[in-house]
Design a protein around this motif. Sequence first.
Motif, mmCIF file in Angstrom:
data_model
loop_
_atom_site.group_PDB
_atom_site.id
_atom_site.type_symbol
_atom_site.label_atom_id
_atom_site.label_comp_id
_atom_site.label_asym_id
_atom_site.label_seq_id
_atom_site.Cartn_x
_atom_site.Cartn_y
_atom_site.Cartn_z
ATOM 1 N N ARG B 2 -6.895 28.350 -20.038
ATOM 2 C CA ARG B 2 -7.519 27.330 -20.859
ATOM 3 C C ARG B 2 -6.567 26.141 -21.023
ATOM 4 O O ARG B 2 -6.964 24.982 -20.892
ATOM 5 C CB ARG B 2 -7.862 27.928 -22.230
ATOM 6 N N THR B 3 -5.287 26.466 -21.253
ATOM 7 C CA THR B 3 -4.287 25.415 -21.395
ATOM 8 C C THR B 3 -4.272 24.531 -20.160
ATOM 9 O O THR B 3 -4.263 23.313 -20.256
ATOM 10 C CB THR B 3 -2.903 26.051 -21.581
ATOM 11 N N VAL B 6 -7.288 22.294 -19.823
ATOM 12 C CA VAL B 6 -7.207 21.192 -20.794
ATOM 13 C C VAL B 6 -6.222 20.124 -20.308
ATOM 14 O O VAL B 6 -6.479 18.928 -20.421
ATOM 15 C CB VAL B 6 -6.806 21.737 -22.187
ATOM 16 N N LEU B 7 -5.117 20.569 -19.729
ATOM 17 C CA LEU B 7 -4.122 19.626 -19.209
ATOM 18 C C LEU B 7 -4.707 18.772 -18.087
ATOM 19 O O LEU B 7 -4.497 17.558 -18.036
ATOM 20 C CB LEU B 7 -2.907 20.383 -18.681
ATOM 21 N N LYS B 10 -7.171 16.305 -19.394
ATOM 22 C CA LYS B 10 -6.463 15.206 -20.050
ATOM 23 C C LYS B 10 -5.955 14.186 -19.029
ATOM 24 O O LYS B 10 -6.089 12.979 -19.241
ATOM 25 C CB LYS B 10 -5.296 15.775 -20.857
ATOM 26 N N LEU B 213 4.398 25.397 -24.036
ATOM 27 C CA LEU B 213 3.916 25.173 -22.668
ATOM 28 C C LEU B 213 5.057 25.335 -21.659
ATOM 29 O O LEU B 213 6.127 24.772 -21.834
ATOM 30 C CB LEU B 213 3.358 23.747 -22.572
#
Lengths: 299, 367
Positions: B2-3, B6-7, B10, B213
């Motif tokens: 998910r991270t 999202v990155l 972005k 992160l």
Amino acid sequence: MNAIEVRKISKSYGKLKAVNEVSLEVQEGELFGLIGPDGAGKTTLFRLLATLIAPDSGSASLAGYDIVKEYHAIRSCVGYMPGRFSLYPDLTVEENLNFFAALFNVTVEESYDLVAPIYKQIEPFRERRAGKLSGGMKQKLALSCALIHRPKVLFLDEPTTGVDAVSRKEFWDMLQRLKEKGITILVSTPYMDEASRCDRIALCNEGRILGIDTPTGIVNGFRSPLYGIKAKNMFALLEEARKARGVEDCYPFGESHHLVADSEFNLDNFKKDFDGFEGFFIEPVEPTIEDMFIKLMKQ
Amino acid sequence: MRTFSVLIRKEFLQLKRNPFMPKLIIMFPIMIMLIMPLIMTMDVRNVNVAVVDLDNSTASRRIASHIDASEYLSLAAVTAEYSEAMNALEEGDADIIVQIPSDFERETAIGGNKRISITANAVNATKGGLGMQYLVQTIARALAEIKGERSPAGITELVTVKNSYNPTLNYRHYMIPALMIMLFILVCGFLPALSIVGEKENGSIEQINVTPLSRFTFTLSKLVPYWLIGMFVLTVAMTVAWLVYGLAPAGSVGLIYFGAALFILVISGFSLMIANFSDTLQQTMFVMFFFIMMFMLMSGLLTPVDSMPDWAQKITYFLPPRYFIDILRSVYLKGTTLADMWQNFTALGVFAAIFNVLATVTYKKQK
């Protein structure tokens, strides 16, 4: 257990000792203020504690984790709000918040109760790009993002610099509420008047800590009698007062000059000597943190 | 996961909101592919030739008319005075002077050795050199024709030239793959670096650094978007090459994409590494320009590696574009297969691995 423990930590940039053997302890749930002028080393101390830079010597621990060896564990329990606005200006308010939630592997809903009192104030602008917010709103968004993962310790580097007086007061009220929720807060500010809102404060200058105590404790440490003096010609008054007998120190302080008296000082004689000044006026005043700061700085 | 998504989201959001970048990514390949092949040509045309005809015979006039008829040469003047032709050369009206000596026709008929002399202006070495070659060929053809008319045995061609793979010796077809590589270097070499240094300049990298992160995920999130953009740029460039210049790859399109996929990783990884060592935009740009100059001028994009000095040829083994230009030209013009070029693909793979590992390792969350 102390939430923050700093033991003789030092960091130099070339010849400049930005932080010089600083030690301090902050208890869990305490609102602790670092008070000092620009260049006192406040930001460097924050960057050390936020694990952005490594210390040259000394050690520190946050929530029991060592800042050098266990920096990984620290990153998920610390919230850091730098002095300069450093979220993404081209992302909206909502996108910024979601983005940082994702980086900490949490959802906004999980921490909503903690963030809500602050975030609600900027929620009407959630579709606006962060770069287009006003200064006060930027601060609220940055604080929301720093809180999104329910940190145990919150670092706020000069959060009220460049913010108007009303927003500043609101901001300190918000910190008070966060403190009540058990979050340890380390906050720095160059404004002495904000110091009284902290549980304890450390006065810093040139990489060193001059003294740590409660705001009242700091003020009570100022034992010499203190007077405020005024006259029409303030500059000449300052010059003369500095030369007068029994005067330890005299410095401009807002509309008047503050005069620190020592044991040889005699109020009646002083009044007589200075009667020649047009509009001369003297009265005893209560010392403030700033007076204490000036006193400590000169020692 | 998910991270990571999202990155990536972005990165694309930021790119999309940039008032300039999306236009650049679309317009850049189109403009380069439309304009550059038209002007980047090494074919020398319109070489102006002044003929000094001291013979004034059928043969000399035949030579002059052959020059006039040539596709590459044009007859600037025919005079009887060398000084007049020299003046034309100095004025820039003529590039080459051909002097046909007196009694040339008669002497050649009896097997004498009167020689035609050629003087070329070599300030523009390419034009002088190539023009001279064209001229020699043209004169030889004219002479062969004259001889052929005399001896009934017919014309015997002494030399035949056949250009394989690029039959018309079209310089454009040679340059188009090179232009594609320049596009990758510019788009995928600059954008990732600018993205990281941009985060350094606006301070957001500090906010990233205080999160848990991992630097691997962060580096990957900077690689993937530009990798996709590179693929898009390739598609646009190939489409333009096909629609406008009629150049379609002789080999497999898949192989070109595979090569490009590796090459973009190489150049983006390199770019991220430079960004890790820079604090400001100016610093990054300057360092990148230095390497891009080397990549463009030393990798055989413009001039063949084989004609470089020995020591320079050795250096080219360390320049990744060298391997990719080989792949692209061979697959585009010759239809080479993976089996023939596996060394080049391996080399690109190794570079991609080295640069990206270095880009990850040199990214320091803590200073």
